[in-house]
Enzyme design. Structure first.
Site, short mmCIF file in Angstrom:
data_model
loop_
_atom_site.label_atom_id
_atom_site.label_comp_id
_atom_site.label_asym_id
_atom_site.label_seq_id
_atom_site.Cartn_x
_atom_site.Cartn_y
_atom_site.Cartn_z
N GLU A 286 -3.05 -0.74 4.69
CA GLU A 286 -1.85 -0.83 5.51
C GLU A 286 -1.65 -2.26 6.02
O GLU A 286 -0.53 -2.69 6.28
CB GLU A 286 -1.97 0.15 6.68
CG GLU A 286 -0.63 0.69 7.14
CD GLU A 286 -0.77 1.92 8.03
OE1 GLU A 286 -0.81 3.03 7.48
OE2 GLU A 286 -0.84 1.77 9.26
N HIS A 307 -20.86 10.23 -11.33
CA HIS A 307 -20.66 11.34 -12.27
C HIS A 307 -19.20 11.76 -12.32
O HIS A 307 -18.88 12.82 -12.85
CB HIS A 307 -21.58 12.50 -11.88
CG HIS A 307 -23.03 12.11 -11.98
ND1 HIS A 307 -23.81 12.44 -13.05
CD2 HIS A 307 -23.81 11.37 -11.16
CE1 HIS A 307 -25.03 11.94 -12.88
NE2 HIS A 307 -25.05 11.28 -11.73
N LYS A 421 9.37 8.46 6.00
CA LYS A 421 9.81 9.15 7.21
C LYS A 421 11.33 9.30 7.21
O LYS A 421 11.86 10.38 7.54
CB LYS A 421 9.40 8.36 8.46
CG LYS A 421 7.92 8.36 8.72
CD LYS A 421 7.63 7.70 10.07
CE LYS A 421 6.17 7.37 10.22
NZ LYS A 421 5.91 6.46 11.33
O1 PA5 Z 1 -2.05 1.62 12.04
C1 PA5 Z 1 -1.07 2.21 12.45
O2 PA5 Z 1 -0.31 1.73 13.31
C2 PA5 Z 1 -0.71 3.59 11.92
O3 PA5 Z 1 -1.57 4.02 10.92
C3 PA5 Z 1 -0.74 4.62 13.05
O4 PA5 Z 1 -2.04 4.69 13.57
C4 PA5 Z 1 -0.29 6.00 12.57
O5 PA5 Z 1 0.92 5.92 11.88
C5 PA5 Z 1 -0.13 6.94 13.75
O6 PA5 Z 1 0.78 6.43 14.67
P1 PA5 Z 1 0.87 6.98 16.15
O7 PA5 Z 1 -0.45 6.70 16.82
O8 PA5 Z 1 1.99 6.24 16.78
O9 PA5 Z 1 1.13 8.45 16.06
#
Ligand code: PA5
Length: 449
Positions: A286, A307, A421
């Site tokens: 990410e 494996h 989303k």
């Molecule tokens: O790193 C990030 O910002 C995301 O992976 C969030 O942790 C994830 O989308 C969850 O978001 P939130 O804590 O606002 O529900």
């Protein structure tokens, strides 16, 4: 030092000159990070977090964990992405992947809100029947769909069991300090709340209440975790790959990327590392995967996956490298028994420790993969202690930020996560002009397939 990054097995793949060529980018990345001048510089709260955390809240986390231990058989952590992976990784890494089945005086812990599968949610709801339950909803934004809808279901369950007021005493909310729906809910119902600081992004937040409350409920010493992170923060300050192993790791992986190695396989010989793998994949995937750049993070547990994926790693496309986490100290000693009939022909291993066999599997695999053209970075880690977990978290966060700046991207945002989303909300018929417009676009797009 808790993590040593070794480049011994990279000689046939990258040269000293390749590494040297990246030093100006490293120096620039270090400057961007320490002078807070790089992209995403409003999300650098994790950098000094091992020292500058809210001490009053930290004590409240420990108190809440004690209460939960005393009044709950089951604890449900509801969150997704950065809001659950670090806590799950800590519990499995420090305690065991079989934590719930261990003999213990702490609650069973389940992670929900990371899927919208009806089966997965209803299975956990059924497990809660007849048990005392507390829940921790964890969402920085308070608007994420998965934990949002799953919270409704668990709240309904708690309210049926304990009434509205009783339920509120068992709902712990970890979110933004002042904004968002969860904060509003907590204030209206008198739930105990914990804060994910503004300047700490989700995937960098495991050392805040986001990760620390579930970890403390599992009976893990969170002071020791913070001590480990402090040791790392002190040890990994200099912009020098000879002494800063996190920077060395960041440089090596970028040098391999420059040679066309576009996929990094995180490998470990301990099944307890599986959720560390998941946490690491989110952190790097990410953070780096944007602007058409990034190293695709994948993971394996060996020897298990030798494996399943061993063949493609050994002989498939040569666009991969491995980073092997070698945990030096095993938690237990298991001796292989002798078999007087030697039916399986394995008496040559009688009396040996299982970890000795695991170590030889590790060495054998490293050299097989090197022979097959797969570079291996080795990260030596002392043990599965709380301190080493804290150290490792900080090590990877720092390496990720530096690596991202070397790549020339903002390691702290995630604009691409919005695309699914938008489509999902449009397809679900969420009210709003934008959603309606997107729905019409999607209908046309679907017809064109
Ligand atoms: O790193 C990030 O910002 C995301 O992976 C969030 O942790 C994830 O989308 C969850 O978001 P939130 O804590 O606002 O529900």
């Amino acid at each position: 030092m808790a993590i040593k990054c070794k480049a011994d097995y990279l000689k046939n793949f990258i040269s000293d000159a390749d590494i040297k060529a990246l030093i100006p980018s490293l120096e620039n990345a270090h400057k961007q990070l320490t002078e807070k001048s790089g992209a995403g510089n409003d999300f650098l709260g994790w950098y000094d977090l091992p020292f500058e955390y809210d001490k009053e809240e930290f004590e409240r986390i420990k108190k809440a964990a004690e209460k939960i231990k005393n009044d709950s058989d089951i604890f449900i952590a509801i969150g997704i992405g950065g809001s659950y992976l670090g806590a799950r990784a800590a519990i499995e890494f420090i305690k065991s992947p079989y934590y719930n089945n261990l003999k213990k005086d702490t609650p069973d812990i389940y992670f929900a809100g990371n899927t919208i599968s009806s089966s997965a949610v209803s299975e956990i709801l059924k497990i809660c029947e007849g048990k005392d339950v507390s829940i921790n909803v964890i969402s920085k934004s308070g608007t994420t769909t998965e934990p949002g809808v799953v919270f409704r279901l668990f709240r309904e369950m708690l309210e049926k069991k304990y009434g509205k007021e009783g339920a509120a005493k068992r709902i712990y909310i970890t979110t933004d300090k002042s904004r968002g729906n969860l904060k509003k809910f907590a204030d209206a119902n008198g739930c105990e709340t914990f804060v994910i600081p503004d300047d700490v992004g989700g995937r960098y937040s495991v050392l805040t209440a986001c990760g620390l409350l579930p970890i403390a409920v599992a009976g893990i010493d969170i002071d020791a975790i913070m001590r480990g992170a402090q040791t790392a923060a002190n040890a990994l300050k200099k912009c020098d790959i000879a002494s800063n192993d996190a920077y060395k790791y960041a440089v090596l992986r970028n040098a391999l990327l420059a040679k066309g190695k576009v996929m990094e396989i995180m490998a470990c010989y301990e099944p307890a590392f599986q959720y560390m793998n998941e946490w690491w994949k989110q952190l790097f995937g990410e953070s780096e995967g944007k602007d058409g750049k990034g190293i695709f993070p994948v993971s394996v547990i060996y020897s298990t996956d030798l494996h399943s994926l061993g063949q493609i790693i050994q002989e498939g496309q040569r666009n991969i490298f491995e980073t092997v986490v070698d945990i030096k100290k095993s938690n237990d000693t298991v001796i292989i028994p002798n078999d007087s009939e030697n039916i399986d022909g394995m008496n040559f291993l009688s009396g040996k420790e299982l970890s000795f066999v695991n170590e030889k599997a590790y060495l054998g695999t490293v050299f097989a993969h090197l022979d097959g053209g797969v570079p291996n970075i080795i990260l030596e880690l002392d043990s599965r202690s709380e301190e080493d977990y804290g150290y490792m978290v900080y090590f990877f966060e720092l390496a990720c930020a530096i690596s991202g700046y070397i790549l020339g991207i903002n390691p702290f945002n995630q604009p691409g996560v919005e695309a699914y989303k938008k489509n999902m909300f449009a397809l679900l018929g969420k009210p709003g002009e934008e959603n309606e417009k997107r729905k019409a676009e999607l209908e046309n797009l679907m017809k064109s397939f």
